[in-house]
Structure formats: structure tokens, C-alpha cells
Motif scaffolding. Structure first.
Motif, PDB file in Angstrom:
ATOM      1  N   CYS A   1       0.853  -1.192   0.000  1.00  0.00           N
ATOM      2  CA  CYS A   1       0.000   0.000   0.000  1.00  0.00           C
ATOM      3  C   CYS A   1       0.885   1.237   0.000  1.00  0.00           C
ATOM      4  O   CYS A   1       1.539   1.537   0.994  1.00  0.00           O
ATOM      5  CB  CYS A   1      -0.911   0.008   1.222  1.00  0.00           C
ATOM      6  SG  CYS A   1      -1.941  -1.466   1.386  1.00  0.00           S
TER       7      CYS A   1
ATOM      8  N   ALA B   1      -1.951   5.830  -4.890  1.00  0.00           N
ATOM      9  CA  ALA B   1      -3.027   6.819  -4.959  1.00  0.00           C
ATOM     10  C   ALA B   1      -2.804   7.879  -6.029  1.00  0.00           C
ATOM     11  O   ALA B   1      -3.744   8.315  -6.690  1.00  0.00           O
ATOM     12  CB  ALA B   1      -3.191   7.498  -3.598  1.00  0.00           C
TER      13      ALA B   1
ATOM     14  N   LYS C   1      -5.416   3.435  -6.997  1.00  0.00           N
ATOM     15  CA  LYS C   1      -6.404   4.094  -6.144  1.00  0.00           C
ATOM     16  C   LYS C   1      -5.807   4.249  -4.748  1.00  0.00           C
ATOM     17  O   LYS C   1      -4.881   3.539  -4.372  1.00  0.00           O
ATOM     18  CB  LYS C   1      -7.697   3.261  -6.059  1.00  0.00           C
ATOM     19  CG  LYS C   1      -8.429   3.113  -7.384  1.00  0.00           C
ATOM     20  CD  LYS C   1      -9.714   2.310  -7.208  1.00  0.00           C
ATOM     21  CE  LYS C   1     -10.455   2.155  -8.534  1.00  0.00           C
ATOM     22  NZ  LYS C   1     -11.716   1.394  -8.370  1.00  0.00           N
ATOM     23  N   ALA C   2      -6.358   5.191  -4.004  1.00  0.00           N
ATOM     24  CA  ALA C   2      -5.903   5.409  -2.631  1.00  0.00           C
ATOM     25  C   ALA C   2      -6.442   4.321  -1.712  1.00  0.00           C
ATOM     26  O   ALA C   2      -7.608   3.924  -1.818  1.00  0.00           O
ATOM     27  CB  ALA C   2      -6.368   6.775  -2.140  1.00  0.00           C
TER      28      ALA C   2
ATOM     29  N   TRP D   1      -7.978   3.468   1.669  1.00  0.00           N
ATOM     30  CA  TRP D   1      -8.740   4.333   2.571  1.00  0.00           C
ATOM     31  C   TRP D   1      -9.750   3.494   3.352  1.00  0.00           C
ATOM     32  O   TRP D   1      -9.678   2.258   3.352  1.00  0.00           O
ATOM     33  CB  TRP D   1      -9.400   5.453   1.768  1.00  0.00           C
ATOM     34  CG  TRP D   1     -10.036   6.552   2.552  1.00  0.00           C
ATOM     35  CD1 TRP D   1     -11.264   7.104   2.338  1.00  0.00           C
ATOM     36  CD2 TRP D   1      -9.488   7.252   3.683  1.00  0.00           C
ATOM     37  NE1 TRP D   1     -11.511   8.107   3.253  1.00  0.00           N
ATOM     38  CE2 TRP D   1     -10.451   8.209   4.097  1.00  0.00           C
ATOM     39  CE3 TRP D   1      -8.290   7.144   4.392  1.00  0.00           C
ATOM     40  CZ2 TRP D   1     -10.239   9.064   5.181  1.00  0.00           C
ATOM     41  CZ3 TRP D   1      -8.078   7.989   5.484  1.00  0.00           C
ATOM     42  CH2 TRP D   1      -9.039   8.939   5.863  1.00  0.00           C
TER      43      TRP D   1
ATOM     44  N   ASP E   1     -14.962   3.404  -0.208  1.00  0.00           N
ATOM     45  CA  ASP E   1     -14.757   3.474  -1.661  1.00  0.00           C
ATOM     46  C   ASP E   1     -15.293   4.773  -2.253  1.00  0.00           C
ATOM     47  O   ASP E   1     -15.542   4.850  -3.463  1.00  0.00           O
ATOM     48  CB  ASP E   1     -15.467   2.291  -2.342  1.00  0.00           C
ATOM     49  CG  ASP E   1     -14.926   0.951  -1.887  1.00  0.00           C
ATOM     50  OD1 ASP E   1     -13.741   0.887  -1.523  1.00  0.00           O
ATOM     51  OD2 ASP E   1     -15.689  -0.037  -1.902  1.00  0.00           O
TER      52      ASP E   1
ATOM     53  N   GLY F   1     -13.841   7.712  -2.485  1.00  0.00           N
ATOM     54  CA  GLY F   1     -12.834   8.658  -2.951  1.00  0.00           C
ATOM     55  C   GLY F   1     -12.187   9.382  -1.782  1.00  0.00           C
ATOM     56  O   GLY F   1     -12.742   9.447  -0.677  1.00  0.00           O
ATOM     57  N   LEU F   2     -11.001   9.936  -2.031  1.00  0.00           N
ATOM     58  CA  LEU F   2     -10.236  10.618  -0.989  1.00  0.00           C
ATOM     59  C   LEU F   2      -9.763  11.960  -1.517  1.00  0.00           C
ATOM     60  O   LEU F   2      -9.224  12.049  -2.624  1.00  0.00           O
ATOM     61  CB  LEU F   2      -9.030   9.766  -0.579  1.00  0.00           C
ATOM     62  CG  LEU F   2      -8.090  10.361   0.475  1.00  0.00           C
ATOM     63  CD1 LEU F   2      -8.819  10.515   1.806  1.00  0.00           C
ATOM     64  CD2 LEU F   2      -6.860   9.480   0.641  1.00  0.00           C
TER      65      LEU F   2
ATOM     66  N   PHE G   1      -7.270  14.473  -1.983  1.00  0.00           N
ATOM     67  CA  PHE G   1      -5.851  14.118  -2.014  1.00  0.00           C
ATOM     68  C   PHE G   1      -5.066  15.255  -2.647  1.00  0.00           C
ATOM     69  O   PHE G   1      -5.473  15.818  -3.669  1.00  0.00           O
ATOM     70  CB  PHE G   1      -5.699  12.835  -2.842  1.00  0.00           C
ATOM     71  CG  PHE G   1      -4.328  12.229  -2.863  1.00  0.00           C
ATOM     72  CD1 PHE G   1      -3.903  11.409  -1.835  1.00  0.00           C
ATOM     73  CD2 PHE G   1      -3.472  12.477  -3.930  1.00  0.00           C
ATOM     74  CE1 PHE G   1      -2.650  10.831  -1.866  1.00  0.00           C
ATOM     75  CE2 PHE G   1      -2.217  11.899  -3.969  1.00  0.00           C
ATOM     76  CZ  PHE G   1      -1.796  11.078  -2.932  1.00  0.00           C
TER      77      PHE G   1
ATOM     78  N   SER H   1     -10.755   5.672  -4.385  1.00  0.00           N
ATOM     79  CA  SER H   1     -10.233   4.980  -3.212  1.00  0.00           C
ATOM     80  C   SER H   1     -10.816   3.575  -3.112  1.00  0.00           C
ATOM     81  O   SER H   1     -11.837   3.258  -3.727  1.00  0.00           O
ATOM     82  CB  SER H   1     -10.557   5.763  -1.928  1.00  0.00           C
ATOM     83  OG  SER H   1     -11.956   5.789  -1.691  1.00  0.00           O
TER      84      SER H   1
ATOM     85  N   ARG I   1     -11.471   0.467   0.058  1.00  0.00           N
ATOM     86  CA  ARG I   1     -11.429   0.165   1.489  1.00  0.00           C
ATOM     87  C   ARG I   1     -10.513  -1.034   1.699  1.00  0.00           C
ATOM     88  O   ARG I   1     -10.838  -2.153   1.274  1.00  0.00           O
ATOM     89  CB  ARG I   1     -12.837  -0.128   2.021  1.00  0.00           C
ATOM     90  CG  ARG I   1     -12.882  -0.231   3.542  1.00  0.00           C
ATOM     91  CD  ARG I   1     -14.279  -0.565   4.043  1.00  0.00           C
ATOM     92  NE  ARG I   1     -14.338  -0.513   5.497  1.00  0.00           N
ATOM     93  CZ  ARG I   1     -15.354  -0.952   6.226  1.00  0.00           C
ATOM     94  NH1 ARG I   1     -16.435  -1.449   5.604  1.00  0.00           N
ATOM     95  NH2 ARG I   1     -15.323  -0.878   7.545  1.00  0.00           N
TER      96      ARG I   1
END
Length: 268
Positions: free
Chosen positions: A83, A108, A133-134, A136, A139, A141-142, A144, A165, A167
Motif C-alpha cells: 500500500c 493513490a 487508487k488510494a 482508505w 470506496d 474517494g479521498l 488528495f 479509493s 477500502r
């Protein structure tokens, strides 16, 4: 003073191993070059596109010279979750060291993710599932912020935008065993780990880069509580060697962070 002491210790230790000597070559070759300019750097059997040579040199130190991500496993095909894969230096190490591993990588930053994919393709580093994707707690979005080299984070105010993002908890629950979980997600680690909780039950080894951002609560205690509740032993390392810490509150003069730690967790 701390920098001189740190560099002297690094120089002495580096002379002891082949990758340590390669690290010194990288420092001498690139430390004085202009920052944040895309270059192609050869190292070992690889040629990587690198957004910032100095940041890459520190990556090489941590990953190849110090082997901070090495772990023991009795699995024929260990499962590795990375990650915060950045430009792929850690993925090159994992594939080289654990050739039969199943590797899932998350990044990300869209721009860094494009460099990551190019480096994997150019160097024929195969069978890595890359999710741009980030990581987080949902799901949705983040929010950023981009950053130069490896400075992108949810706390950066530069070029802020909503990125997709995932999860992490959902991914962990799909696995029956994860031999190595690396989490270097620039400040999102505490919320992600708290959200994962018992989903860490099948994780054998865990690396966390902890970041404390100025103006935000320090949450190291929350992370260690999660690790203790899930039966991990852990070791915490800092290379800051900060002089007069009650006066000198900055992490290497950083304007955003006042603490960064490496946490190594494992099951006894």
C-alpha cells in the motif's frame, strides 16, 4: 550536526555490503543534482524512471541496502500487499526476493501510478496486480493533494482533488493469509488501520510508516493499540537523531511533519 552524524554512520555501514556501496554511488552521483526532475536511473539490473533522484536514493537505502521489507515465511507462494507502492522500487525488491509471491500494489497518485506502470513494464517485473487508487476506509474517494516526488498526501494543499479509493479492510477479508502488508500512505495509516481492526488477523508481517503532520493530532497510540489488540509484537525505529527535541520540533526541517517513524510488526 544530526545530518553529519547520520551521514557518517550511513557511510560506515554502507561500506560493509555490495548494495551499501551502490547506495554510496547513488548519493555521490545524484545528491547534488537539481530536485524534482524526471530522470532514468540504472541500478542493479533495473532502469527506473525517477521523478526525484534524491528521494529515490533514500528509497534504495531503505529497500535494497537496509532491506527493511525483508520477512521470513514458510509459504511457497507468499502473499504481499504493498500500500503506497510509489514508483515500484519496493515491488522490484519483493519480486526479486520472493519470486513466487502474489503481489497486490496500491498507489493513490495518478501521475506516480503512471511512472510505476512504466517501470514495471520496462523492467519486466511481472504478475503484479496494480490498483491506482488510494487505500482508505471506504470506496467514496479521498481528497488528495499532489506533492513533489513522494510528498503527495491527504494533508498536502498542492493540487488537491478527489481520487478514487478502496477500502483496505474489504481486500484483507478476502485473503486467508497475508505474509507481508506494507503501509506507506502518507498520513492515512492511522484511520486505515483502525478501520481494519480484526481484518489483520491473517496478516503475518506488517510495515507501517507513521507520519505526524503539524496542526493535526499525533495518533501513534491508536496504531500501537491496534497492533497489541491483534497480537503483534512491534519495533519502532526513527533515524532522526534529533538534537534538543524540546526546542527543535521539526522533522528534518520539514514544514508539514514533526515526526516520522517506521513500525515493524510481526507475529511471535
Amino acid at each position: 550536526m544530526w545530518l553529519f552524524k547520520y551521514l557518517f554512520t550511513t557511510f560506515y555501514r554502507s561500506l560493509q555490503t555490495a548494495n551499501g556501496r551502490r547506495l554510496l554511488w547513488l548519493f555521490f552521483r545524484y545528491a547534488g543534482r537539481p530536485r524534482h526532475q524526471l530522470r532514468t536511473i540504472p541500478f542493479l539490473n533495473y532502469r527506473f524512471q525517477v521523478p526525484d533522484p534524491l528521494s529515490f536514493t533514500w528509497q534504495f537505502k531503505e529497500i535494497f541496502a537496509d532491506e527493511s521489507y525483508r520477512f521470513s515465511t514458510d509459504a511457497a507462494k507468499p502473499v504481499i500487499y504493498d500500500c503506497g507502492a510509489n514508483i515500484g522500487t519496493s515491488l522490484a525488491y519483493f519480486r526479486q526476493t520472493y519470486p513466487q509471491a502474489r503481489i497486490v500494489a496500491f498507489e493513490a497518485d495518478p501521475g506516480i501510478g503512471a511512472v510505476l506502470m512504466k517501470n514495471l513494464q520496462t523492467n519486466d517485473i511481472r504478475d503484479v496486480e496494480v490498483i491506482n487508487k488510494a487505500v482508505w476506509i471506504n470506496d467514496d474517494g479521498l481528497d488528495f493533494g499532489s506533492g513533489e516526488a513522494d510528498g503527495a498526501s491527504m494533508f498536502s494543499e498542492t493540487g488537491r482533488r478527489l481520487v478514487p479509493s478502496v477500502r483496505l479492510r474489504d481486500y484483507l477479508l478476502r485473503e486467508t493469509r497475508i505474509d507481508m502488508l506494507k503501509i506507506d500512505i502518507e498520513g492515512a495509516e492511522t484511520e486505515v488501520l483502525v478501520d481494519c481492526g480484526d481484518a489483520l488477523a491473517h496478516v503475518r508481517n506488517l510495515f507501517i510508516e507513521y507520519h505526524a503532520y503539524i496542526g493535526h493530532p499525533q495518533t501513534l497510540g491508536l496504531i500501537t493499540r491496534v497492533l497489541e489488540n491483534q497480537g503483534f509484537r512491534y519495533y519502532i525505529d526513527s533515524n532522526q537523531s534529533r538534537v534538543r527535541p524540546l526546542v527543535n520540533h521539526r522533522y528534518r526541517g520539514n514544514d508539514l511533519m514533526d515526526l516520522q517513524l517506521n513500525i515493524f510488526a510481526y507475529r511471535p
